[in-house]
Design an enzyme around this catalytic site. Structure first.
Site, PDB file in Angstrom:
ATOM      1  N   ASP A 108     -34.693 -11.098 -52.128  1.00 26.34           N
ATOM      2  CA  ASP A 108     -35.361 -12.159 -51.376  1.00 26.34           C
ATOM      3  C   ASP A 108     -34.540 -12.433 -50.129  1.00 26.34           C
ATOM      4  OD1 ASP A 108     -36.756 -14.317 -50.479  1.00 26.34           O
ATOM      5  OD2 ASP A 108     -36.287 -15.635 -52.165  1.00 26.34           O
ATOM      6  N   GLY A 109     -34.453 -11.427 -49.262  1.00 21.58           N
ATOM      7  CA  GLY A 109     -33.658 -11.543 -48.054  1.00 21.58           C
ATOM      8  C   GLY A 109     -34.510 -11.858 -46.848  1.00 21.58           C
ATOM      9  N   PRO A 119     -26.894 -11.330 -41.619  1.00 18.42           N
ATOM     10  CA  PRO A 119     -26.324 -11.074 -42.943  1.00 18.42           C
ATOM     11  C   PRO A 119     -27.228 -10.276 -43.866  1.00 18.42           C
ATOM     12  CG  PRO A 119     -26.962 -13.390 -42.701  1.00 18.42           C
ATOM     13  CD  PRO A 119     -27.077 -12.762 -41.347  1.00 18.42           C
TER      14      PRO A 119
END
Length: 286
Positions: A159-160, A166
């Site tokens: 779940d980026g 980052p």
């Protein structure tokens, strides 16, 4: 920093399209990793932006979280141990923890301030923080899977945010190979996979890369109105061909009464692949 005046809060896409909501900025700061903005919008309620990109909002988030979570969790051989990478707003783990079969969820979020601010401001999204099955680990998810034991998780959910900052390392082959190693037999990997309209090249590259790592990788599609174009995708990968087509009836029966969108018909329809995606993949393969 906090502010009270209602403003238009826009995500600018490639300096040619804007996606905006009117509301108040409740809190804004820059962490060691990214700019974090907490807002209260008139249309979707409280929400989160990272580096000025919409991540989630109270009355829109189920469109994203249910799609990420339920196709893999209804089809994996076992769902006892689940790893979530990213997801610091708490919505993904909330959906995972709806399943009584789940014994342990490890959430690895690189930015502890996202978790802290979500717990403070976005309680309507993250309703499962106190669940004893949940372990929150503040750290780098890429490094976490590099050192995780072989065959230690049944499901891995990524779940980026978009492939920048980052989250950039969550979109490369080495990371996917480590995830495959960490999965148990019959396990499932799933990730958000960008908009096939706004980020087609990234979407196709993700499908191609995951297809080279797993026996099968299938994109699936839904809508997230607050994201660029509103049309979004996720990727399902496993080493069991056809697994994505076989949600388990007992899990479906348990989950459908609890959720807003996901059901058996949505599951099957989501995996229908647009022709332009098929052609794009064929062109990349020469």
């Amino acid at each position: 920093m906090s502010a009270d005046a209602p403003v238009w809060i826009d995500e600018v896409f490639e300096d040619r399209v804007r996606y905006g909501l009117r509301g108040q900025i409740l809190w804004e700061e820059t962490s060691p990793f990214q700019k974090i903005t907490i807002v209260d919008t008139e249309h979707y309620g409280r929400g989160l932006l990272l580096d000025d990109c919409w991540m989630t909002a109270e009355r829109c988030e189920v469109c994203y979280h249910e799609y990420l979570v339920h196709p893999p969790l209804t089809t994996a051989a076992s769902i006892a141990r689940v790893l979530v990478i990213g997801g610091g707003d708490g919505g993904t783990v909330r959906e995972v923890l709806r399943y009584a079969e789940v014994e342990q969820v490890d959430l690895v979020e690189i930015d502890g301030r996202v978790v802290e601010l979500s717990q403070e401001y976005l309680g309507a999204i993250g309703t499962a923080w106190a669940d004893p099955r949940l372990n929150v680990k503040i750290g780098d998810g890429i490094a976490f899977v590099q050192t995780a034991p072989d065959a230690s998780y049944d499901v891995i959910l990524v779940d980026g945010s978009d492939p920048a900052g980052p989250a950039a390392g969550l979109f490369n082959r080495e990371f996917y190979e480590n995830c495959r190693r960490v999965l148990k037999p019959g396990g499932v990997f799933a990730s958000q996979a960008e908009s096939p309209d706004s980020f087609l090249a990234v979407h196709l590259e993700m499908i191609e890369t995951l297809s080279a790592v797993f026996a099968e990788a299938k994109p699936y599609y839904g809508w997230v109105p607050m994201y660029p174009s509103g049309w979004w995708s996720w990727l399902y990968a496993s080493d069991t061909p056809g697994q994505f087509q076989k949600p388990q009836s007992d899990r479906l029966a348990a989950i459908e009464p609890q959720v807003e969108i996901y059901n058996r018909d949505i599951h099957q329809a989501a995996f229908a692949q647009p022709n332009f995606v098929r052609r794009g993949l064929s062109a990349r393969q020469g």
